[in-house]
Design a protein around this motif. Structure first.
Motif, short mmCIF file in Angstrom:
data_model
loop_
_atom_site.label_atom_id
_atom_site.label_comp_id
_atom_site.label_asym_id
_atom_site.label_seq_id
_atom_site.Cartn_x
_atom_site.Cartn_y
_atom_site.Cartn_z
N ILE A 3 -10.99 -3.99 7.67
CA ILE A 3 -11.58 -4.24 6.30
C ILE A 3 -13.06 -4.18 6.37
O ILE A 3 -13.79 -3.62 5.37
CB ILE A 3 -11.47 -5.74 6.11
N GLY A 4 -13.90 -4.44 7.49
CA GLY A 4 -15.08 -4.05 7.43
C GLY A 4 -15.48 -2.65 7.41
O GLY A 4 -16.58 -2.06 6.56
N TYR A 5 -14.64 -1.62 7.90
CA TYR A 5 -14.72 -0.10 7.74
C TYR A 5 -14.40 0.11 6.08
O TYR A 5 -15.09 1.12 5.77
CB TYR A 5 -13.71 0.57 8.79
N PHE A 6 -13.38 -0.39 5.70
CA PHE A 6 -13.17 -0.07 4.18
C PHE A 6 -14.21 -0.40 3.34
O PHE A 6 -14.59 0.38 2.61
CB PHE A 6 -11.78 -1.03 3.86
N ALA A 7 -14.98 -1.47 3.80
CA ALA A 7 -16.25 -1.66 2.86
C ALA A 7 -17.29 -0.90 2.94
O ALA A 7 -17.96 -0.51 2.18
CB ALA A 7 -16.47 -3.33 2.79
N ALA A 8 -17.46 -0.50 4.22
CA ALA A 8 -18.55 0.32 4.76
C ALA A 8 -18.38 1.79 4.09
O ALA A 8 -19.17 2.55 3.73
CB ALA A 8 -18.94 0.52 6.09
N PHE A 9 -17.01 1.98 4.32
CA PHE A 9 -16.74 3.60 3.63
C PHE A 9 -17.03 3.74 2.22
O PHE A 9 -17.57 4.70 1.86
CB PHE A 9 -15.17 3.50 4.04
N TYR A 10 -16.68 2.83 1.62
CA TYR A 10 -16.89 2.80 0.06
C TYR A 10 -18.37 2.43 -0.47
O TYR A 10 -18.77 3.43 -1.24
CB TYR A 10 -16.17 1.76 -0.75
N PRO A 67 11.60 -14.15 13.53
CA PRO A 67 11.44 -13.54 11.90
C PRO A 67 9.68 -13.76 11.62
O PRO A 67 9.49 -12.93 10.68
CB PRO A 67 12.45 -14.58 11.00
N TRP A 68 9.18 -14.80 12.04
CA TRP A 68 7.75 -15.03 11.76
C TRP A 68 6.81 -13.72 12.13
O TRP A 68 5.71 -13.63 11.72
CB TRP A 68 7.25 -16.26 12.21
N ASP A 69 7.12 -12.99 13.08
CA ASP A 69 6.41 -11.97 13.43
C ASP A 69 6.25 -10.93 12.27
O ASP A 69 5.13 -10.24 12.04
CB ASP A 69 7.14 -11.05 14.53
N ALA A 70 7.27 -10.98 11.57
CA ALA A 70 6.81 -10.08 10.18
C ALA A 70 5.89 -10.49 9.27
O ALA A 70 5.50 -9.84 8.31
CB ALA A 70 8.18 -9.97 9.43
N ALA A 71 5.67 -11.93 9.33
CA ALA A 71 4.49 -12.40 8.47
C ALA A 71 2.97 -11.55 8.69
O ALA A 71 2.16 -11.72 7.84
CB ALA A 71 4.46 -13.88 8.78
N ILE A 72 2.93 -10.88 10.02
CA ILE A 72 1.65 -10.35 10.32
C ILE A 72 1.52 -9.17 9.32
O ILE A 72 0.63 -8.73 9.24
CB ILE A 72 1.52 -9.94 11.73
N PHE A 73 2.68 -8.63 8.94
CA PHE A 73 2.69 -7.39 8.16
C PHE A 73 2.58 -8.07 6.57
O PHE A 73 1.83 -7.64 5.96
CB PHE A 73 4.25 -6.90 8.42
N ALA A 74 3.43 -9.05 6.37
CA ALA A 74 3.44 -9.56 4.97
C ALA A 74 2.16 -10.00 4.47
O ALA A 74 1.79 -9.63 3.36
CB ALA A 74 4.47 -10.68 4.88
N LEU A 75 1.34 -10.76 5.45
CA LEU A 75 0.16 -11.37 4.97
C LEU A 75 -1.03 -10.58 5.18
O LEU A 75 -2.02 -10.87 4.80
CB LEU A 75 0.01 -12.73 5.62
N SER A 76 -0.92 -9.39 5.56
CA SER A 76 -1.96 -8.45 6.11
C SER A 76 -2.97 -8.06 4.97
O SER A 76 -2.49 -7.51 3.88
CB SER A 76 -1.39 -7.35 6.77
N PRO A 77 -4.48 -8.44 5.11
CA PRO A 77 -5.20 -8.01 3.98
C PRO A 77 -5.04 -6.27 4.00
O PRO A 77 -5.52 -5.71 3.06
CB PRO A 77 -6.80 -8.29 4.70
N ILE A 78 -4.81 -5.68 5.08
CA ILE A 78 -4.74 -4.19 5.10
C ILE A 78 -3.56 -3.81 4.05
O ILE A 78 -3.87 -2.85 3.31
CB ILE A 78 -4.20 -3.62 6.67
N SER A 118 -8.07 8.88 7.81
CA SER A 118 -8.52 8.61 6.21
C SER A 118 -8.23 7.05 6.36
O SER A 118 -7.55 6.49 7.12
CB SER A 118 -7.38 9.17 5.40
N GLN A 119 -8.78 6.32 5.42
CA GLN A 119 -8.61 4.88 5.43
C GLN A 119 -7.34 4.22 5.28
O GLN A 119 -6.95 3.06 5.73
CB GLN A 119 -9.45 4.45 4.03
N GLN A 120 -6.20 4.98 4.70
CA GLN A 120 -4.95 4.41 4.45
C GLN A 120 -3.97 4.64 5.78
O GLN A 120 -3.15 4.12 5.86
CB GLN A 120 -4.29 4.92 3.34
N TYR A 121 -4.41 5.56 6.68
CA TYR A 121 -3.75 5.84 7.95
C TYR A 121 -3.57 4.41 8.85
O TYR A 121 -2.62 4.28 9.40
CB TYR A 121 -4.41 6.78 8.52
#
Length: 502
Positions: A400-407, A172-183, A371-374
């Motif tokens: 996240i680095g790309y996200f900041a650079a893109f903006y 079950p803790w594998d799903a924490a990779i999704f739940a806690l993702s900054p993405i 696109s950024q959200q892909y």
């Protein structure tokens, strides 16, 4: 006599099978000891691992809503949507797609998205417009539209987390990779991608539950929202060939094709030009920000040294979009062919999640639009394919680095450069490289299944569904013929006992 333990009982060792997580566990006293109380030993406890992961998902989505709050008014002065990193297509397209004027998608306005996304936009946008014009003219319709969409998209995100937990009951803790993702935090409601992600996740769950036709229905719905869920049929075909069970794949494919056709038919038949807009737009779009082709075009310019007559291959493709389309499709097709060969020749049948992650990642790597959200497409798939925190965190930092650079690049497009173009290309390259590294690591674990932590827990593919079982004989014969299986040495004949002499 004690009760038989459940086969879905959480594997506590899986929580620390990842070296990165094992290292972090030292901050709370180290991994679970041999005399510790197991987390499943108290069945009446409310905060079980799945509930905790779902709560974390809800918390991150709530923080995502807060992160987007500076943009909710729609008063985007002084590039606030970029300086606060809160831009969202959901709010921008409420006005750009005519929903703010009561336009019905495809009927009154040619929406640029596949039909299920357009239906979704209309189903939420038109009631907001009606309420704002007839019942409460004082409301900010754009803000209401965004908030309603954010709520429904968040429900799809929570449903995705629930599917991840259902597919990995022992981990079950594998799903924490999704739940806690900054993405998840920064891109959850940038666009309507979670509509397709949630539908595709439900399709995977139905496949595992041995409902291939219904799995196809939801994959078809997902493909009618965003194209990528249909790619999952390719990995299913590879596994069906190895198992010699084509019937489940045929049922899933028919379910997907029929569903996609049914939901597309009304717009295709009555508003054909509106239906074609999505396909025309994608065929005509130039090289987009941050793609493999964008990086190549920048490097072409650097190597040319600014000479107007010296044009590199990427620059030439940028000026010849139809050719670029075919080159992109050809590279993706070649990657899929290599993936099929890998799937047929691997020592054990690859797990469905591994192949699904690879085919979607290959599509993004060679696409002219990224696109950024892909990035959200890959997040649940990497959780299922390779739930190891270290490499995922490195990829997350790059995203996240790309996200900041893109903006920063978007702000600079207004005439005031914020960062050098080379910095944006570096961020784009790191994103591309980390996705490629994840692909390499997944391929390595396909070829060396003993390194796969999910197989260590389950012993087989927990997502195989109706394709569980043994390989057909021709696969083994092919691998032996190509030298991937070495013949066992013949046993030496036993020596005859010496003859007795009188």
């Amino acid at each position: 006599m004690s009760a038989q333990p459940s086969t879905d009982r959480p594997d506590v060792s899986s929580a620390t099978s990842d070296g990165f997580v094992r290292g972090l566990s030292q901050f709370i006293g180290g991994p679970l000891g041999s005399h510790a109380t197991r987390p499943d030993a108290r069945p009446n406890r409310f905060w079980t691992a799945p509930r905790f992961v779902l709560a974390l998902t809800c918390l991150i989505l709530a923080l995502s809503w807060v992160q987007k709050s500076p943009c909710m008014s729609g008063d985007w002065q002084k590039n606030i949507q970029y300086t606060r990193f809160c831009y969202t297509d959901v709010l921008a397209l409420y006005y750009a797609e005519g929903l703010s004027d009561g336009a019905v998608p495809y009927v009154d306005h040619q929406v640029e998205y596949p039909v299920v996304t357009g239906y979704f936009m209309g189903a939420l946008g038109l009631p907001v417009h009606w309420y704002g014009t007839t019942r409460n003219p004082d409301i900010n319709q754009g803000s209401w539209f965004y908030n309603v969409n954010a709520l429904v998209l968040s429900l799809f995100a929570v449903a995705t987390a629930a599917v991840l937990l259902a597919l990995r009951r022992r981990r079950p803790w594998d799903a924490a990779i999704f739940a806690l993702s900054p993405i998840l935090l920064v891109t959850a409601t940038v666009n309507w991608d979670f509509l397709a992600i949630g539908l595709a996740a439900i399709g995977l769950l139905l496949w595992v539950r041995d409902r291939p036709a219904w799995a196809g229905v939801f994959l078809g719905l997902g493909a009618a929202a965003k194209l990528w869920p249909v790619f999952i049929l390719g990995p299913l075909l590879v596994l069906a060939l190895r198992r010699g069970k084509l019937a489940p794949w045929v049922h899933a494919t028919l379910g997907a094709v029929i569903t996609w056709g049914v939901v597309n038919f009304p717009v295709w038949f009555w508003y054909h030009d509106s239906w074609l807009r999505f396909f025309r737009l994608n065929s005509e779009r130039p090289i987009d920000w941050g793609t493999f082709w964008y990086i190549g075009r920048y490097l072409d310019g650097k190597w040319a040294g600014g000479s107007a007559g010296d044009q590199g291959p990427f620059q030439w493709l940028g000026d010849h979009i139809p050719t670029l389309n075919w080159v992109s499709y050809a590279l993706f097709g070649l990657a899929c062919a290599v993936l099929m060969i890998l799937g047929l020749l691997a020592p054990q049948p690859p797990r469905l999640a591994q192949l699904a992650f690879l085919v979607v990642a290959f599509f993004l790597i060679f696409s002219k639009v990224w696109s950024q959200q892909y990035v959200l497409w890959l997040l649940p798939l990497i959780v299922l394919a390779r739930p190891k925190w270290g490499a995922v965190l490195a990829w997350t930092v790059a995203e996240i680095g790309y996200f900041a650079a893109f903006y920063a690049e978007l702000i600079g497009a207004g005439g005031k450069p914020v960062i050098p173009e080379g910095t944006f290309v570096l961020a784009s390259s790191l994103r591309l490289i980390t996705v490629a590294v994840l692909c390499g690591l997944v391929i390595r674990e396909i070829w060396k299944p003993e390194l796969d932590v999910v197989r260590q827990t389950y012993g087989t593919d927990p997502d195989a569904g109706p394709l569980a079982g043994r390989d057909v004989q021709w696969v083994e014969n092919l691998r032996r013929h190509l030298g991937f299986i070495r013949p066992e040495p013949a046993e030496a004949p036993a020596e005859a006992p010496p003859a007795r002499t009188s």
